[in-house]
Design an enzyme around this catalytic site. Structure first.
Site, PDB file in Angstrom:
ATOM      1  N   ASN A  10      37.606  40.175  31.833  1.00  0.00           N
ATOM      2  CA  ASN A  10      37.130  40.629  33.140  1.00  0.00           C
ATOM      3  C   ASN A  10      37.556  42.100  33.319  1.00  0.00           C
ATOM      4  O   ASN A  10      38.736  42.394  33.481  1.00  0.00           O
ATOM      5  CB  ASN A  10      37.746  39.730  34.221  1.00  0.00           C
ATOM      6  CG  ASN A  10      37.310  40.106  35.613  1.00  0.00           C
ATOM      7  OD1 ASN A  10      37.232  41.275  35.954  1.00  0.00           O
ATOM      8  ND2 ASN A  10      37.052  39.099  36.431  1.00  0.00           N
ATOM      9  N   ASP A  74      45.130  34.086  35.931  1.00  0.00           N
ATOM     10  CA  ASP A  74      44.122  33.166  36.462  1.00  0.00           C
ATOM     11  C   ASP A  74      44.166  33.314  37.977  1.00  0.00           C
ATOM     12  O   ASP A  74      45.236  33.224  38.587  1.00  0.00           O
ATOM     13  CB  ASP A  74      44.379  31.717  36.049  1.00  0.00           C
ATOM     14  CG  ASP A  74      43.122  30.879  36.278  1.00  0.00           C
ATOM     15  OD1 ASP A  74      42.045  31.282  35.807  1.00  0.00           O
ATOM     16  OD2 ASP A  74      43.210  29.838  36.965  1.00  0.00           O
ATOM     17  N   SER A  75      43.020  33.568  38.544  1.00  0.00           N
ATOM     18  CA  SER A  75      43.020  33.924  39.962  1.00  0.00           C
ATOM     19  C   SER A  75      41.780  33.380  40.645  1.00  0.00           C
ATOM     20  O   SER A  75      40.875  32.854  40.000  1.00  0.00           O
ATOM     21  CB  SER A  75      43.096  35.453  40.105  1.00  0.00           C
ATOM     22  OG  SER A  75      42.196  36.078  39.228  1.00  0.00           O
ATOM     23  N   PHE A 164      35.805  44.341  42.545  1.00  0.00           N
ATOM     24  CA  PHE A 164      34.960  43.417  41.796  1.00  0.00           C
ATOM     25  C   PHE A 164      34.993  42.060  42.500  1.00  0.00           C
ATOM     26  O   PHE A 164      35.655  41.899  43.543  1.00  0.00           O
ATOM     27  CB  PHE A 164      35.445  43.297  40.338  1.00  0.00           C
ATOM     28  CG  PHE A 164      36.801  42.661  40.191  1.00  0.00           C
ATOM     29  CD1 PHE A 164      37.960  43.391  40.393  1.00  0.00           C
ATOM     30  CD2 PHE A 164      36.928  41.304  39.858  1.00  0.00           C
ATOM     31  CE1 PHE A 164      39.214  42.802  40.274  1.00  0.00           C
ATOM     32  CE2 PHE A 164      38.181  40.708  39.733  1.00  0.00           C
ATOM     33  CZ  PHE A 164      39.327  41.460  39.937  1.00  0.00           C
ATOM     34  N   GLY A 165      34.305  41.097  41.929  1.00  0.00           N
ATOM     35  CA  GLY A 165      34.385  39.711  42.411  1.00  0.00           C
ATOM     36  C   GLY A 165      34.085  39.589  43.899  1.00  0.00           C
ATOM     37  O   GLY A 165      33.072  40.074  44.409  1.00  0.00           O
ATOM     38  N   TYR A 166      35.011  38.952  44.590  1.00  0.00           N
ATOM     39  CA  TYR A 166      34.819  38.655  46.015  1.00  0.00           C
ATOM     40  C   TYR A 166      35.341  39.768  46.939  1.00  0.00           C
ATOM     41  O   TYR A 166      35.413  39.561  48.150  1.00  0.00           O
ATOM     42  CB  TYR A 166      35.522  37.330  46.360  1.00  0.00           C
ATOM     43  CG  TYR A 166      34.964  36.118  45.647  1.00  0.00           C
ATOM     44  CD1 TYR A 166      33.918  35.380  46.209  1.00  0.00           C
ATOM     45  CD2 TYR A 166      35.470  35.708  44.417  1.00  0.00           C
ATOM     46  CE1 TYR A 166      33.406  34.253  45.567  1.00  0.00           C
ATOM     47  CE2 TYR A 166      34.960  34.582  43.763  1.00  0.00           C
ATOM     48  CZ  TYR A 166      33.934  33.871  44.345  1.00  0.00           C
ATOM     49  OH  TYR A 166      33.432  32.765  43.697  1.00  0.00           O
ATOM     50  N   HIS A 192      47.145  40.221  45.598  1.00  0.00           N
ATOM     51  CA  HIS A 192      47.732  39.044  44.964  1.00  0.00           C
ATOM     52  C   HIS A 192      48.217  39.376  43.554  1.00  0.00           C
ATOM     53  O   HIS A 192      49.307  39.008  43.146  1.00  0.00           O
ATOM     54  CB  HIS A 192      46.692  37.916  44.935  1.00  0.00           C
ATOM     55  CG  HIS A 192      45.326  38.376  44.488  1.00  0.00           C
ATOM     56  ND1 HIS A 192      44.704  39.490  44.994  1.00  0.00           N
ATOM     57  CD2 HIS A 192      44.467  37.888  43.553  1.00  0.00           C
ATOM     58  CE1 HIS A 192      43.536  39.660  44.407  1.00  0.00           C
ATOM     59  NE2 HIS A 192      43.364  38.706  43.521  1.00  0.00           N
ATOM     60  N   ARG A 193      47.408  40.163  42.827  1.00  0.00           N
ATOM     61  CA  ARG A 193      47.759  40.518  41.433  1.00  0.00           C
ATOM     62  C   ARG A 193      49.000  41.423  41.432  1.00  0.00           C
ATOM     63  O   ARG A 193      49.903  41.260  40.603  1.00  0.00           O
ATOM     64  CB  ARG A 193      46.543  41.230  40.822  1.00  0.00           C
ATOM     65  CG  ARG A 193      46.628  41.520  39.344  1.00  0.00           C
ATOM     66  CD  ARG A 193      45.250  41.731  38.756  1.00  0.00           C
ATOM     67  NE  ARG A 193      44.464  40.511  38.835  1.00  0.00           N
ATOM     68  CZ  ARG A 193      43.416  40.357  39.649  1.00  0.00           C
ATOM     69  NH1 ARG A 193      42.994  41.339  40.415  1.00  0.00           N
ATOM     70  NH2 ARG A 193      42.774  39.201  39.690  1.00  0.00           N
TER      71      ARG A 193
HETATM   72  P1  ITT Z   1      39.316  36.001  32.441  1.00  0.00           P
HETATM   73  O1  ITT Z   1      39.542  34.511  32.478  1.00  0.00           O
HETATM   74  O2  ITT Z   1      38.700  36.470  31.177  1.00  0.00           O
HETATM   75  O3  ITT Z   1      40.534  36.775  32.841  1.00  0.00           O
HETATM   76  P2  ITT Z   1      37.572  35.469  34.687  1.00  0.00           P
HETATM   77  O4  ITT Z   1      36.678  36.353  35.511  1.00  0.00           O
HETATM   78  O5  ITT Z   1      36.964  34.224  34.086  1.00  0.00           O
HETATM   79  O6  ITT Z   1      38.236  36.397  33.581  1.00  0.00           O
HETATM   80  P3  ITT Z   1      39.265  33.787  36.356  1.00  0.00           P
HETATM   81  O7  ITT Z   1      38.866  32.572  35.624  1.00  0.00           O
HETATM   82  O8  ITT Z   1      40.705  34.020  36.682  1.00  0.00           O
HETATM   83  O9  ITT Z   1      38.827  35.116  35.565  1.00  0.00           O
HETATM   84  O10 ITT Z   1      38.396  33.851  37.679  1.00  0.00           O
HETATM   85  C1  ITT Z   1      38.753  34.645  38.745  1.00  0.00           C
HETATM   86  C2  ITT Z   1      37.651  34.600  39.793  1.00  0.00           C
HETATM   87  O11 ITT Z   1      38.188  35.040  41.037  1.00  0.00           O
HETATM   88  C3  ITT Z   1      36.499  35.528  39.462  1.00  0.00           C
HETATM   89  O12 ITT Z   1      35.312  35.054  40.054  1.00  0.00           O
HETATM   90  C4  ITT Z   1      36.926  36.825  40.131  1.00  0.00           C
HETATM   91  O13 ITT Z   1      35.831  37.634  40.458  1.00  0.00           O
HETATM   92  C5  ITT Z   1      37.669  36.323  41.369  1.00  0.00           C
HETATM   93  N1  ITT Z   1      38.790  37.219  41.651  1.00  0.00           N
HETATM   94  C6  ITT Z   1      40.037  37.172  41.124  1.00  0.00           C
HETATM   95  N2  ITT Z   1      40.766  38.223  41.527  1.00  0.00           N
HETATM   96  C7  ITT Z   1      39.973  38.939  42.330  1.00  0.00           C
HETATM   97  C8  ITT Z   1      40.151  40.146  43.023  1.00  0.00           C
HETATM   98  O14 ITT Z   1      41.258  40.845  42.935  1.00  0.00           O
HETATM   99  N3  ITT Z   1      39.119  40.600  43.750  1.00  0.00           N
HETATM  100  C9  ITT Z   1      37.963  39.926  43.819  1.00  0.00           C
HETATM  101  N4  ITT Z   1      37.701  38.789  43.176  1.00  0.00           N
HETATM  102  C10 ITT Z   1      38.701  38.297  42.424  1.00  0.00           C
END
Ligand code: ITT
Length: 208
Positions: A10, A74-75, A164-166, A192-193
């Site tokens: 990611n 894992d997040s 990114f993400g949410y 959180h990270r």
């Molecule tokens: P890796 O396992 O390869 O690290 P992944 O994207 O599959 O990558 P996860 O299984 O930990 O990672 O899923 C984390 C989810 O939560 C993913 O949809 C992220 O976009 C979201 N997420 C985690 N941390 C975030 C953050 O700081 N801001 C926004 N979204 C986050």
């Protein structure tokens, strides 16, 4: 100095790890270290999934020198009105085949779920479990997992373009902006990270 291999594909996470750990040593992604493995994330907790990822990547290393550490994260996001969902399934929330969905699809699904519960926002928290796996100075195996949480609320419209993400849907307590509207330096001082990594840094300091 340490060397860290980030057990993640990611790019958003990897960028944040680089910014938060660069002062401690070299930070490489698993791709840069030529490690192609993608361990399954099928455990019920963030802790277990993070440790599983870190151990699997550590076990691919040809040798285990002191000073090289694997870090896995894992997040996810836990939303109160959805009973804590999507939680450990955050990356697969909008998926039909149990593989990761796109960030856009996951955000769209979260917005739809909020609306279907008849609320424009809900208390929520980001959770990150960061696992550190490596070899200590006396050849002992090091395994450490830290959990960080960031409290706030999710909203039913996207705001901002950073992160990114949410991030575009999440307003941390104490701010009016989403994490995608603030500068990365702000997110990286309250996320959180970051909170999980503070504990990892303290653990590493105790090893020196
Ligand atoms: P890796 O396992 O390869 O690290 P992944 O994207 O599959 O990558 P996860 O299984 O930990 O990672 O899923 C984390 C989810 O939560 C993913 O949809 C992220 O976009 C979201 N997420 C985690 N941390 C975030 C953050 O700081 N801001 C926004 N979204 C986050």
């Amino acid at each position: 100095m340490f060397q860290f291999i980030i057990a993640s594909n990611n790019e958003g996470k990897i960028k944040e790890f680089r910014a938060m750990l660069g002062d401690l040593g070299r930070v490489m992604s698993q791709r840069e270290a030529n490690i192609r493995l993608e361990p399954e994330e099928n455990a019920q907790s963030f802790e277990e999934n993070a440790l599983k990822k870190a151990k699997a990547i550590f076990n691919t290393l040809p040798r285990e020198p002191y000073g090289t550490f694997i870090l896995a994260d894992d997040s996810g996001i836990c939303v109160d009105v959805l009973g804590g969902e999507p939680g450990v399934r955050s990356a697969r929330y909008a998926s039909k085949n149990d593989k990761n969905a796109t960030d856009e699809a996951n955000r769209y699904k979260l917005i739809q779920e909020l609306r279907s519960h008849g609320v424009p926002s809900s208390p929520a928290r980001f959770v990150a479990c960061v696992a550190l796996v490596g070899m200590g100075a006396r050849g002992e195996r090091i395994e450490f997992v830290a959990r960080g949480e960031c409290e706030g609320r999710v909203i039913d419209e996207e705001r901002g373009k950073n992160g990114f993400g949410y991030d575009r849907l999440f307003i941390p307590d104490g701010l009016e902006e989403t994490l995608a509207e603030v500068a990365p330096e702000i997110k990286n001082r309250l996320s959180h990270r970051y909170k999980a990594l503070l504990q990892v840094r303290a653990h590493l300091a105790a090893l020196m």
